[in-house]
Design a protein around this motif. Structure first.
Motif, mmCIF file in Angstrom:
data_model
loop_
_atom_site.group_PDB
_atom_site.id
_atom_site.type_symbol
_atom_site.label_atom_id
_atom_site.label_comp_id
_atom_site.label_asym_id
_atom_site.label_seq_id
_atom_site.Cartn_x
_atom_site.Cartn_y
_atom_site.Cartn_z
ATOM 1 N N MET A 18 0.813 -1.196 0.000
ATOM 2 C CA MET A 18 0.000 0.000 0.000
ATOM 3 C C MET A 18 0.860 1.264 0.000
ATOM 4 O O MET A 18 0.525 2.229 -0.656
ATOM 5 C CB MET A 18 -0.936 -0.045 1.226
ATOM 6 C CG MET A 18 -1.921 1.060 1.244
ATOM 7 S SD MET A 18 -3.051 0.893 -0.153
ATOM 8 C CE MET A 18 -4.199 2.127 0.229
ATOM 9 N N ARG A 19 1.947 1.235 0.788
ATOM 10 C CA ARG A 19 2.834 2.400 0.832
ATOM 11 C C ARG A 19 3.429 2.691 -0.540
ATOM 12 O O ARG A 19 3.624 3.840 -0.909
ATOM 13 C CB ARG A 19 3.969 2.173 1.817
ATOM 14 C CG ARG A 19 3.612 2.384 3.220
ATOM 15 C CD ARG A 19 4.869 2.322 4.045
ATOM 16 N NE ARG A 19 4.560 2.330 5.458
ATOM 17 C CZ ARG A 19 5.452 2.234 6.387
ATOM 18 N NH1 ARG A 19 6.731 2.066 6.057
ATOM 19 N NH2 ARG A 19 5.113 2.268 7.653
ATOM 20 N N GLY A 20 3.743 1.631 -1.265
ATOM 21 C CA GLY A 20 4.331 1.801 -2.592
ATOM 22 C C GLY A 20 3.382 2.520 -3.539
ATOM 23 O O GLY A 20 3.798 3.375 -4.331
ATOM 24 N N LEU A 21 2.107 2.199 -3.461
ATOM 25 C CA LEU A 21 1.112 2.850 -4.302
ATOM 26 C C LEU A 21 0.973 4.327 -3.943
ATOM 27 O O LEU A 21 0.907 5.192 -4.833
ATOM 28 C CB LEU A 21 -0.236 2.138 -4.173
ATOM 29 C CG LEU A 21 -1.377 2.710 -5.013
ATOM 30 C CD1 LEU A 21 -1.034 2.626 -6.498
ATOM 31 C CD2 LEU A 21 -2.674 1.988 -4.714
ATOM 32 N N VAL A 22 0.955 4.637 -2.670
ATOM 33 C CA VAL A 22 0.864 6.032 -2.227
ATOM 34 C C VAL A 22 2.091 6.804 -2.701
ATOM 35 O O VAL A 22 1.974 7.927 -3.198
ATOM 36 C CB VAL A 22 0.707 6.110 -0.687
ATOM 37 C CG1 VAL A 22 0.833 7.538 -0.200
ATOM 38 C CG2 VAL A 22 -0.616 5.506 -0.258
ATOM 39 N N ARG A 23 3.253 6.223 -2.576
ATOM 40 C CA ARG A 23 4.480 6.884 -3.039
ATOM 41 C C ARG A 23 4.458 7.111 -4.548
ATOM 42 O O ARG A 23 4.885 8.158 -5.035
ATOM 43 C CB ARG A 23 5.702 6.062 -2.659
ATOM 44 C CG ARG A 23 6.003 6.118 -1.211
ATOM 45 C CD ARG A 23 7.221 5.299 -0.874
ATOM 46 N NE ARG A 23 7.467 5.324 0.561
ATOM 47 C CZ ARG A 23 8.344 4.586 1.167
ATOM 48 N NH1 ARG A 23 9.105 3.745 0.462
ATOM 49 N NH2 ARG A 23 8.504 4.654 2.467
ATOM 50 N N LEU A 24 3.956 6.138 -5.283
ATOM 51 C CA LEU A 24 3.859 6.279 -6.737
ATOM 52 C C LEU A 24 2.906 7.413 -7.118
ATOM 53 O O LEU A 24 3.208 8.210 -8.006
ATOM 54 C CB LEU A 24 3.399 4.966 -7.373
ATOM 55 C CG LEU A 24 3.234 4.980 -8.891
ATOM 56 C CD1 LEU A 24 4.571 5.251 -9.569
ATOM 57 C CD2 LEU A 24 2.641 3.673 -9.367
ATOM 58 N N ILE A 25 1.784 7.487 -6.442
ATOM 59 C CA ILE A 25 0.816 8.559 -6.723
ATOM 60 C C ILE A 25 1.421 9.923 -6.398
ATOM 61 O O ILE A 25 1.293 10.875 -7.181
ATOM 62 C CB ILE A 25 -0.499 8.317 -5.949
ATOM 63 C CG1 ILE A 25 -1.216 7.100 -6.531
ATOM 64 C CG2 ILE A 25 -1.399 9.545 -6.000
ATOM 65 C CD1 ILE A 25 -2.403 6.635 -5.728
ATOM 66 N N ILE A 26 2.097 10.029 -5.275
ATOM 67 C CA ILE A 26 2.748 11.292 -4.903
ATOM 68 C C ILE A 26 3.827 11.652 -5.919
ATOM 69 O O ILE A 26 3.945 12.809 -6.334
ATOM 70 C CB ILE A 26 3.313 11.220 -3.470
ATOM 71 C CG1 ILE A 26 2.159 11.171 -2.469
ATOM 72 C CG2 ILE A 26 4.224 12.402 -3.180
ATOM 73 C CD1 ILE A 26 2.575 10.911 -1.042
ATOM 74 N N LEU A 27 4.597 10.683 -6.350
ATOM 75 C CA LEU A 27 5.635 10.918 -7.348
ATOM 76 C C LEU A 27 5.034 11.415 -8.656
ATOM 77 O O LEU A 27 5.530 12.363 -9.277
ATOM 78 C CB LEU A 27 6.454 9.655 -7.590
ATOM 79 C CG LEU A 27 7.555 9.763 -8.646
ATOM 80 C CD1 LEU A 27 8.621 10.757 -8.201
ATOM 81 C CD2 LEU A 27 8.158 8.406 -8.921
ATOM 82 N N LEU A 28 3.939 10.803 -9.094
ATOM 83 C CA LEU A 28 3.271 11.239 -10.324
ATOM 84 C C LEU A 28 2.745 12.667 -10.200
ATOM 85 O O LEU A 28 2.860 13.462 -11.141
ATOM 86 C CB LEU A 28 2.139 10.280 -10.681
ATOM 87 C CG LEU A 28 2.564 8.942 -11.252
ATOM 88 C CD1 LEU A 28 1.361 8.022 -11.404
ATOM 89 C CD2 LEU A 28 3.270 9.117 -12.578
#
Length: 88
Positions: A1-11
């Motif tokens: 889940m953390r990885g998805l949040v980080r990806l969204i923030i990065l985008l």
């Protein structure tokens, strides 16, 4: 889940950063990706970007998404003065 949040923030950071580059530093007001991002933003953000682009580039054709704002409206052209016949 953390990885998805980080990806969204990065985008969000990447897209927002490119939009800021397009508005404040791009050499081309018709930059393909900048225009694409700008067209998807809310009205107030698009208006701000279009105002800044108009300040930077002056009298050019409006990039896609900017033609609806008043600053990009064509300037009225004064009619040519009527020619007066020469007195003989």
């Amino acid at each position: 889940m953390r990885g998805l949040v980080r990806l969204i923030i990065l985008l969000i950071v990447v897209v927002g950063g490119y939009w800021a580059y397009y508005v404040f530093a791009s050499a081309d007001p018709n930059d393909k990706f900048g225009v694409m991002i700008n067209e998807k933003l809310p009205l107030s953000a698009r208006e701000y970007a279009c105002t800044k682009l108009k300040e930077r580039f002056g009298d050019i054709n409006a990039p896609n998404g900017c033609g609806e704002f008043a600053e990009w409206a064509p300037k009225p052209v004064a009619p040519a003065p009527a020619s007066v016949p020469a007195a003989n």
